[in-house]
Design an enzyme around this catalytic site. Structure first.
Site, PDB file in Angstrom:
ATOM      1  NE  ARG A 182      -3.805  -2.375   0.242  1.00 30.88           N
ATOM      2  CZ  ARG A 182      -4.440  -2.980  -0.746  1.00 30.88           C
ATOM      3  NH1 ARG A 182      -4.133  -2.687  -2.006  1.00 30.88           N
ATOM      4  NH2 ARG A 182      -5.383  -3.876  -0.498  1.00 30.88           N
ATOM      5  CG  ASP A 209      -2.255  -7.569  -8.865  1.00 26.80           C
ATOM      6  OD1 ASP A 209      -3.202  -8.245  -9.263  1.00 26.80           O
ATOM      7  OD2 ASP A 209      -2.059  -7.321  -7.672  1.00 26.80           O
ATOM      8  CG  HIS A 257      -6.152  -9.456 -11.703  1.00 23.17           C
ATOM      9  ND1 HIS A 257      -6.354  -9.131 -10.382  1.00 23.17           N
ATOM     10  CD2 HIS A 257      -7.356  -9.893 -12.148  1.00 23.17           C
ATOM     11  CE1 HIS A 257      -7.620  -9.344 -10.053  1.00 23.17           C
ATOM     12  NE2 HIS A 257      -8.248  -9.802 -11.116  1.00 23.17           N
ATOM     13  CG  ASP A 312      -4.098 -11.049  -3.883  1.00 24.67           C
ATOM     14  OD1 ASP A 312      -3.534  -9.939  -3.870  1.00 24.67           O
ATOM     15  OD2 ASP A 312      -5.190 -11.244  -4.447  1.00 24.67           O
TER      16      ASP A 312
END
Length: 421
Positions: A61, A149, A176, A302
């Site tokens: 993040r 992704d 993805h 993930d």
């Protein structure tokens, strides 16, 4: 100045009950059961030793979403989960498509002293799927792979050119794999449960159709392709066929797709909302067979932390993802090794050497001269999952309260302590 030597005593190698000592010096394995005296000793108290785990798919993040997670909390969580190396995803704010961001992330992670960071960089500028990022400069800055992704690569020609470019740089492209036009606004697996709940579904065909396209691009280009978080039996079969045809394709599966199904969503709890979604029991069983037969190359978490407030929104509004990096190994060990469905050796391979092979990295070991990335695992004692004790900022878990075995009690990265339980 004399070199510092660390001895970890009273530890067992995998498959052995003999207590031994491992010696570490200058960040490398010095040897086993040496007669030399160490400047520091750690008592392993009978724990089992293995190379530290490798994570190829985590959302840390930073930059820009530090309220969910940051490098300090995410890499501390990784070390607590037994991981020595983490590949972070680039769907941050701003997107990791600039070499300066890659460099600064690596430098900050090195200063923190938890798990080692290997950032993934965006394949396209802003992850918009239109123009390739400056892949060569990103690689020079330390990017470990390229991926959009969080977004699906809708333009097949852009993906093709990106894979060819990355291949020339010796790196892979990770995808993805979902057809966004088939997925639409699905929030869970399309099937009996979604129909009964009246929630928009994401069909298995969305994943299978995109995996089929991307495997064909790998065959066309000869460039390495890694498929993230595979969730369906059908897509797995397409990967299996692609490998037999010679496609340089690898894939990962996540613990939540192996241990949870769409039945978990009957309570309308968005904690179970992930992308791709939890599928059926038949899918979970097929994915597990893929672990056993080698179609699945590695396990990845993930790890996708969000704030509690975000995940408490309703199924349509809440974001996708769960935090799992601290519980992944104990969960897999308890559910599958303790029940005799897979060997400890095979499970560790999926968490370590399998990941290294996907990336073309040196396969980790505990032999003399190897980098001292080491984890000690307590296989004898169980402990309940307690999200309040997580190092991650995301202190919720689908497995809260579950009694699990195999918790990491010590993680070393380059021979220094990154986590001690």
């Amino acid at each position: 100045m004399e070199n510092m030597m660390l001895e970890i005593k009273n530890i067992k190698r995998v498959g052995s009950d003999t207590l031994e000592s491992l010696f570490i010096e200058d960040g490398k394995i010095r040897g086993w059961n040496l007669s030399e005296s160490a400047s520091e000793t750690i008592d392993g108290k009978g724990a089992t030793v293995a190379p530290a785990l490798i994570e190829l798919h985590a959302h840390l993040r930073e930059p820009g979403q530090e309220q969910k997670e940051d490098l300090a909390s995410g890499l501390a969580a990784a070390a607590a989960g037994g991981y020595g190396t983490v590949v972070s995803m680039p769907n941050t704010s701003p997107v990791v498509d600039d070499p300066g961001i890659v460099t600064s992330l690596i430098q900050k992670a090195d200063r923190l002293g938890f798990a080692r960071l290997k950032p993934a960089a965006a394949l396209t500028r802003g992850q918009k799927g239109e123009t390739l990022a400056d892949l060569a400069a990103l690689k020079d800055a330390g990017a470990a792979m390229f991926t959009d992704d969080g977004r699906t690569n809708e333009n097949a020609n852009v993906l093709r050119r990106g894979m060819e470019y990355a291949s020339g740089l010796g790196l892979l492209v990770s995808v993805h794999a979902e057809d966004a036009t088939l997925r639409q606004d699905g929030v869970m697996n399309e099937g009996v449960v979604s129909q009964e709940l009246g929630l928009p579904g994401n069909p298995a065909a969305a994943e299978a159709a995109r995996v089929a396209r991307d495997v064909e691009i790998a065959l066309l280009t000869g460039a390495r392709l890694h498929i993230q978080h595979l969730s369906t039996a059908r897509a797995l079969e397409i990967v299996r066929q692609g490998k037999k045809a010679g496609a340089p394709v690898t894939c990962e599966v996540c613990p939540h797709h192996l241990t949870l199904t769409d039945e978990a969503l009957r309570g309308f709890d968005a904690m179970y909302k992930v992308a791709p979604p939890l599928r059926t029991q038949q899918d979970a069983e097929a994915l597990f067979e893929g672990l056993l037969d080698g179609t699945v190359d590695c396990l990845a978490t993930d790890h996708a932390p969000h704030t509690q407030a975000e995940k408490e929104k309703d199924m349509l509004e809440a974001p996708f993802g769960i935090p799992s990096i601290e519980v992944a190994f104990p969960l897999m060990y308890t559910r599958f090794v303790k029940t005799g469905k897979i060997s400890l050796e095979k499970l560790l391979d999926l968490f370590t050497a399998g990941c290294a092979r996907v990336m073309n990295w040196e396969v980790p070991s505990l032999e003399e001269g190897a980098v001292a990335d080491v984890v000690l695992l307590d296989l004898e004692n169980s402990k309940a999952v307690d999200p309040k004790s997580f190092k991650s900022k995301a202190r919720f878990s689908p497995w809260a309260g579950d009694e699990l075995y195999g918790w990491p009690v010590l993680t070393l990265v380059n021979g220094r302590v990154a986590f001690q339980g």
